[in-house]
Design a protein around this motif. Sequence first.
Motif, mmCIF file in Angstrom:
data_model
loop_
_atom_site.group_PDB
_atom_site.id
_atom_site.type_symbol
_atom_site.label_atom_id
_atom_site.label_comp_id
_atom_site.label_asym_id
_atom_site.label_seq_id
_atom_site.Cartn_x
_atom_site.Cartn_y
_atom_site.Cartn_z
ATOM 1 N N THR A 37 0.818 -1.227 -0.080
ATOM 2 C CA THR A 37 0.010 -0.190 -0.025
ATOM 3 C C THR A 37 0.763 1.322 -0.130
ATOM 4 N N TRP A 39 4.752 2.800 -14.570
ATOM 5 C CA TRP A 39 3.543 2.236 -14.558
ATOM 6 C C TRP A 39 2.935 1.145 -15.328
ATOM 7 N N PRO A 69 -2.712 1.424 -13.995
ATOM 8 C CA PRO A 69 -3.481 1.426 -12.527
ATOM 9 C C PRO A 69 -2.589 0.742 -11.486
ATOM 10 N N TYR A 70 -1.135 0.274 -11.879
ATOM 11 C CA TYR A 70 -0.184 -0.192 -11.005
ATOM 12 C C TYR A 70 0.897 0.503 -10.821
ATOM 13 N N ALA A 119 -1.277 -0.132 -5.924
ATOM 14 C CA ALA A 119 -2.309 0.457 -6.754
ATOM 15 C C ALA A 119 -2.374 1.925 -6.767
ATOM 16 N N ARG A 120 -2.731 2.391 -7.816
ATOM 17 C CA ARG A 120 -2.526 3.895 -8.323
ATOM 18 C C ARG A 120 -3.195 4.667 -7.232
ATOM 19 N N GLU A 121 -4.271 4.336 -6.903
ATOM 20 C CA GLU A 121 -5.051 5.340 -5.703
ATOM 21 C C GLU A 121 -4.292 5.353 -4.445
ATOM 22 N N ASN A 122 -3.465 4.153 -3.974
ATOM 23 C CA ASN A 122 -2.698 4.483 -2.818
ATOM 24 C C ASN A 122 -1.399 4.931 -3.169
ATOM 25 N N MET A 176 -0.932 7.568 -5.205
ATOM 26 C CA MET A 176 -1.434 9.108 -5.349
ATOM 27 C C MET A 176 -1.847 9.638 -3.964
ATOM 28 N N ALA A 177 -2.378 8.869 -3.260
ATOM 29 C CA ALA A 177 -2.922 9.121 -1.800
ATOM 30 C C ALA A 177 -1.465 9.295 -1.070
#
Length: 260
Positions: free
Chosen positions: A7, A188, A213-214, A241-244, A246-247
């Motif tokens: 993560t 990516w 996405p990864y 994962a991309r969302e993690n 970026m966060a």
Amino acid sequence: MSEILQTTIPFEALSEARLPGISPLEPTDWIVIDEAYDGQMARREALLEGRRATVLALDERARPAARELLETVLAALDARADFIEAGAQVICPDGRRVAIDWDDPLGTLGRLVQEDFCLLEKRGEEHVLIGAVLCFPASWTLAEKFLQPLVGIHAPVPEYTEDIARRVQRLFDGVRPERPLWRFNALWYDDPELHQPRSAKEPRRVSPGESGPYFRCEKQSILRLPETGVAVFSIHTFVVARENMMADQNAPMASPAPSA
């Protein structure tokens, strides 16, 4: 197959550093055990069981270096509370008991830790890949690179210019046993699979720009074995994962200083 992901990445992997981007490494930070340990080790066990010839190669003349590397990793694990050496086996954080097989040092290493390991020895003017356990290749194959010099290993990477090649060779010439080094690379990907071999003749399976996405990042370490003098190039693979990613990008992290 289920996704095996971290993560977060424990350094600033989205920053851009000039190649080869080398920094000093604290010896205690060499072997990384992270949240993906259980999943990555299960994948490694399956690969070593089912595709051993694809993920492991050793020049017979490199066997002493492979054994010294196993000794070095076992010493590093002995300083940790999450590994227990019990006679001729090691109890790992996921509960597996791994036999210490000195006749199969790279296979043993592949079952102990998440890192992949490459052994490189100076033969002539360049360091040559004389052994490796490479379960998680990122778009290259061990069969094509085994017994190749550094320039051959990096072909046909367009960024690996003659100037970069000379600088990398100097790094391998100059690394000292008591002063390991590290860098990272990142791309990516569309696919989170850890085992992604690719022939140099095939197109790279990555996403253009930052659309994937990864986020796949390798922490790459270089050290020298004091007895045999062989260089070790180790790779710890993170897939987030991309969302993690970026966060997490604004979180405070340490990053390697760019190298001139």
